[in-house]
Motif scaffolding. Structure first.
Motif, PDB file in Angstrom:
ATOM      1  N   GLY A  11     -48.703  12.574  -6.099  1.00  0.00           N
ATOM      2  CA  GLY A  11     -47.660  12.562  -5.132  1.00  0.00           C
ATOM      3  C   GLY A  11     -47.437  11.202  -4.543  1.00  0.00           C
ATOM      4  O   GLY A  11     -46.953  10.562  -5.397  1.00  0.00           O
ATOM      5  N   CYS A  12     -46.749  11.386  -3.107  1.00  0.00           N
ATOM      6  CA  CYS A  12     -46.430  10.362  -2.632  1.00  0.00           C
ATOM      7  C   CYS A  12     -47.330   9.171  -2.098  1.00  0.00           C
ATOM      8  O   CYS A  12     -48.511   9.142  -2.108  1.00  0.00           O
ATOM      9  CB  CYS A  12     -45.558  10.730  -1.967  1.00  0.00           C
ATOM     10  N   ASN A  15     -49.843  10.601   0.663  1.00  0.00           N
ATOM     11  CA  ASN A  15     -51.318  11.568  -0.621  1.00  0.00           C
ATOM     12  C   ASN A  15     -52.248   9.773  -0.530  1.00  0.00           C
ATOM     13  O   ASN A  15     -53.258   9.913  -0.798  1.00  0.00           O
ATOM     14  CB  ASN A  15     -50.781  11.579  -1.573  1.00  0.00           C
ATOM     15  N   THR A  47     -53.538  16.209  -4.408  1.00  0.00           N
ATOM     16  CA  THR A  47     -52.361  16.994  -5.066  1.00  0.00           C
ATOM     17  C   THR A  47     -50.754  17.022  -4.283  1.00  0.00           C
ATOM     18  O   THR A  47     -51.046  16.703  -3.277  1.00  0.00           O
ATOM     19  CB  THR A  47     -52.521  18.623  -5.313  1.00  0.00           C
ATOM     20  N   CYS A  48     -49.754  17.527  -5.536  1.00  0.00           N
ATOM     21  CA  CYS A  48     -48.519  17.177  -4.649  1.00  0.00           C
ATOM     22  C   CYS A  48     -47.886  18.788  -4.918  1.00  0.00           C
ATOM     23  O   CYS A  48     -47.869  18.869  -6.285  1.00  0.00           O
ATOM     24  CB  CYS A  48     -48.163  16.374  -5.264  1.00  0.00           C
ATOM     25  N   SER A  49     -46.843  19.327  -4.584  1.00  0.00           N
ATOM     26  CA  SER A  49     -46.558  20.529  -4.557  1.00  0.00           C
ATOM     27  C   SER A  49     -45.249  20.398  -4.294  1.00  0.00           C
ATOM     28  O   SER A  49     -43.692  21.107  -4.921  1.00  0.00           O
ATOM     29  CB  SER A  49     -46.512  21.768  -3.586  1.00  0.00           C
ATOM     30  N   VAL A  50     -44.265  18.994  -5.136  1.00  0.00           N
ATOM     31  CA  VAL A  50     -43.144  18.244  -4.767  1.00  0.00           C
ATOM     32  C   VAL A  50     -42.270  18.902  -6.266  1.00  0.00           C
ATOM     33  O   VAL A  50     -40.893  19.968  -6.463  1.00  0.00           O
ATOM     34  CB  VAL A  50     -42.654  17.220  -4.298  1.00  0.00           C
ATOM     35  N   CYS A  82     -51.323  18.852  -0.643  1.00  0.00           N
ATOM     36  CA  CYS A  82     -50.222  19.471  -0.650  1.00  0.00           C
ATOM     37  C   CYS A  82     -50.478  20.772  -1.236  1.00  0.00           C
ATOM     38  O   CYS A  82     -49.948  21.769  -0.904  1.00  0.00           O
ATOM     39  CB  CYS A  82     -49.040  18.918  -0.994  1.00  0.00           C
ATOM     40  N   ILE A 177     -39.925  21.560  -0.403  1.00  0.00           N
ATOM     41  CA  ILE A 177     -41.529  22.791   0.174  1.00  0.00           C
ATOM     42  C   ILE A 177     -42.103  21.140   1.223  1.00  0.00           C
ATOM     43  O   ILE A 177     -43.356  21.882   1.978  1.00  0.00           O
ATOM     44  CB  ILE A 177     -42.147  22.230  -1.260  1.00  0.00           C
ATOM     45  N   VAL A 178     -42.298  20.187   0.931  1.00  0.00           N
ATOM     46  CA  VAL A 178     -42.614  19.422   2.631  1.00  0.00           C
ATOM     47  C   VAL A 178     -43.131  19.796   3.495  1.00  0.00           C
ATOM     48  O   VAL A 178     -43.749  19.587   4.045  1.00  0.00           O
ATOM     49  CB  VAL A 178     -42.012  18.238   2.507  1.00  0.00           C
ATOM     50  N   VAL A 181     -45.513  22.536   3.571  1.00  0.00           N
ATOM     51  CA  VAL A 181     -46.343  22.402   3.435  1.00  0.00           C
ATOM     52  C   VAL A 181     -47.455  20.889   4.624  1.00  0.00           C
ATOM     53  O   VAL A 181     -48.820  20.880   4.377  1.00  0.00           O
ATOM     54  CB  VAL A 181     -47.071  21.663   2.078  1.00  0.00           C
ATOM     55  N   ARG A 182     -46.095  20.008   5.134  1.00  0.00           N
ATOM     56  CA  ARG A 182     -46.925  19.246   5.569  1.00  0.00           C
ATOM     57  C   ARG A 182     -46.868  19.119   7.083  1.00  0.00           C
ATOM     58  O   ARG A 182     -46.481  18.232   8.457  1.00  0.00           O
ATOM     59  CB  ARG A 182     -46.021  17.796   5.346  1.00  0.00           C
ATOM     60  N   GLN A 213     -41.801  11.003   6.534  1.00  0.00           N
ATOM     61  CA  GLN A 213     -41.338  11.775   5.668  1.00  0.00           C
ATOM     62  C   GLN A 213     -39.393  10.637   5.496  1.00  0.00           C
ATOM     63  O   GLN A 213     -38.906  11.465   5.030  1.00  0.00           O
ATOM     64  CB  GLN A 213     -41.266  13.073   5.240  1.00  0.00           C
TER      65      GLN A 213
HETATM   66 FE1  F3S Z   1     -46.112  13.645  -1.047  1.00  0.00          FE
HETATM   67 FE2  F3S Z   1     -46.323  15.411  -2.939  1.00  0.00          FE
HETATM   68 FE3  F3S Z   1     -47.364  16.209  -0.531  1.00  0.00          FE
HETATM   69  S1  F3S Z   1     -44.557  14.089  -2.324  1.00  0.00           S
HETATM   70  S2  F3S Z   1     -46.325  15.151   0.973  1.00  0.00           S
HETATM   71  S3  F3S Z   1     -47.378  14.781  -1.722  1.00  0.00           S
HETATM   72  S4  F3S Z   1     -45.750  17.401  -1.769  1.00  0.00           S
END
Ligand code: F3S
Ligand code: SAH
Ligand code: SF4
Length: 491
Positions: A11-12, A15, A47-50, A82, A177-178, A181-182, A213
């Motif tokens: 993720g970004c 994370n 984890t990331c959900s983007v 996320c 999705i951000v 989840v954020r 963000q």
């Molecule tokens: Fe970043 Fe992925 Fe969460 S881009 S904010 S880690 S959904």
């Protein structure tokens, strides 16, 4: 007995920062970081959900741990961040051997939850309220911020650190999705941010990247006083020891003139702006609900160019968004040609359950078309990056030296075996290793690779560029001859 922790982060930058904070917390409680899941007592996936791909990768990694968990039921496996917030108890349904699911707003609870699991407490789930699950204030409070604990070993280098200035997002771009989840957008008090940056500088950190963000929407109101990002940059520049300030990611509509002037006037501020455009077609931007038109993006871009000549502007694009025609796509290509971004991150649209786009529009662009558009746009961007890097050849630029280059790192690991700490600043003191390949960045965020001495890590150095490709400038350190006549002695 020390317990072993393994953590994998996708993720970004948010994370990456969260992982640093979680590791700091667990280390303080006696955990030791290891770089393989095998011997670890606690395995965490941040984890990331983007995009769907990011989630699938985590489920595959979890699948590979199934046997290890069967052999050693005491191994604790956690899914945090996320995707934990997005899938909640469904993570247990898909991977029943997972012990812990913790959303990005509850990360500070991890150490206690792990202790409860180790004591036989069973599976644990801690997530924030859904955005529709309560009053805005309750939802906002359920995304607790979590910033004071830091851990140097988890940073890109000991000279660079991220500092969060806001959490969440209220923009609700239809594909994204951000915000789910954020959680809601919340800015941190400026005093906290300045104190954290000062502490980092005292520990030897030279570069701070402010995270949000929509980082340029930062606004903190305290009675009569409003602090904007531009004010914050001025405040942070006062901190002794810090040499460079950056911020990501900016939202086009919030690129105010006071901010651009601060970037120009605050000496330590990098002339680098990441302002994702997403598409060059007004119809697509409208369906994405980005709330600007191509004309408005162009006006903002012109203002950047006029206020900060030579600034590096970078962007993100989504190709193959619902209903994107070939004509729409060609408008994006034309926009990239026109704007000449320093670089662009290009993504194929990935429908996300629970977003407006997924409810409203069919994902009607076939994958091979998305792929082709992705490659075509990337080729255009890479050509532009190549062309715009060429004029640097022969020029001398000032860079902040970040650490050994990828090549030097690989070489070091090879030479020392796997039990060495991360090849980085820590064992790079003195010149026992002689010259090595180092990497740094210019003020406009261009990567420069050069042969140097490990002692130069963390310093600002003049480097003359002799070659360039799309991604990297290659340089040589300018040797400074300081004759005795130039040395003044003050008593
Ligand atoms: Fe970043 Fe992925 Fe969460 S881009 S904010 S880690 S959904
Ligand atoms: N807050 C940042 C970006 C967050 S996500 C911003 O607003 O610019 C990082 C990038 O992922 C986005 O800029 C977008 O280009 C991409 N992205 C987000 N959702 C996506 C999706 N559903 N499919 C493909 N790419 C997506
Ligand atoms: Fe997602 Fe849009 Fe918020 Fe960026 S601004 S995080 S793309 S909703």
């Amino acid at each position: 007995m020390t317990r072993k922790l393994y953590i994998e982060t996708v993720g970004c930058q948010m994370n990456m920062l969260d992982s640093e904070l979680v590791v700091a917390d667990l280390r303080r409680r006696g955990y030791e970081l290891v770089d393989e899941p095998g011997p670890a007592d606690l395995v965490l996936f941040n984890t990331c959900s983007v995009r769907a791909h990011a989630e699938e990768k985590i489920y595959s990694a979890l699948g590979r741990l199934k046997n290890a968990k069967q052999r050693n039921p005491d191994k604790i496996i956690g899914v945090i961040g996320c995707m934990a917030q997005n899938h909640q108890k469904n993570v247990f349904t898909r991977a029943p051997y997972v012990d812990l699911v913790v959303g990005p707003g509850q990360l500070h609870q991890i150490p206690n939850l792990v202790d409860e699991i180790a004591a036989g407490g069973g599976q644990k789930l801690e997530v924030s309220l859904d955005r529709t699950g309560g009053a805005k204030r309750d939802v906002a409070e359920s995304f607790e911020s979590y910033d004071p604990l830091r851990d140097e070993a988890m940073r890109p280098s000991r000279y660079q650190a991220f500092v969060r200035i806001m959490i969440g997002c209220d923009k609700f771009c239809t594909y994204c999705i951000v915000p789910k989840v954020r959680g809601p957008e919340q800015s941190r008090p400026p005093e906290q941010i300045v104190a954290e940056a000062r502490k980092l500088a005292d520990e030897g950190c030279r570069e701070v990247t402010l995270l949000g963000q929509t980082v340029n929407s930062y606004k903190y109101e305290n009675g009569e006083r409003t602090t904007r990002l531009s004010d914050l940059l001025h405040q942070l520049s006062e901190i002794e020891g810090l040499t460079r300030l950056k911020f990501v990611t900016s939202f086009p509509n919030d690129m105010t003139q006071d901010l651009l002037e601060a970037v120009r006037d605050v000496k330590k501020c990098s002339h680098y702006l990441h302002v994702p455009c997403q598409s060059g077609s007004n119809e697509v931007l409208k369906r994405m609900k980005r709330n600007y038109t191509v004309e408005q993006y162009r006006e903002m871009h012109d203002r950047i160019r006029a206020t900060i000549p030579g600034a590096a502007v970078t962007s993100d694009f989504i190709v193959g968004f619902c209903g994107e025609t070939e004509e729409d796509f060609q408008k994006t290509v034309a926009l990239v040609e026109e704007m000449r971004f320093k670089n662009s991150f290009i993504f194929k649209y990935s429908p996300r359950e629970g977003t407006k786009a997924d409810d409203l529009y069919p994902d009607d662009i076939p994958d091979d078309v998305k792929k082709r558009r992705n490659n075509e746009l990337l080729a255009v961007q890479n050509r532009i990056s190549y062309e715009d890097n060429q004029p640097f050849i022969g020029r001398t630029v000032e860079i902040l030296v970040e650490g050994p280059s990828e090549r030097a790192r690989r070489h070091e690991e090879h030479a020392h075996g796997d039990d060495q700490p991360e090849a980085g600043a820590e064992h790079a003191h003195g010149d026992v290793h002689g010259p090595i390949q180092l990497v740094g960045r210019t003020n406009c965020d261009r990567i420069v690779v050069f042969d140097g001495n490990p002692r130069q890590i963390g310093q600002m150095l003049p480097v003359t560029i002799y070659d360039a490709n799309s991604f990297t400038l290659f340089g040589e350190v300018v040797t400074q001859h300081v004759g005795p006549q130039l040395v003044t002695i003050s008593i």
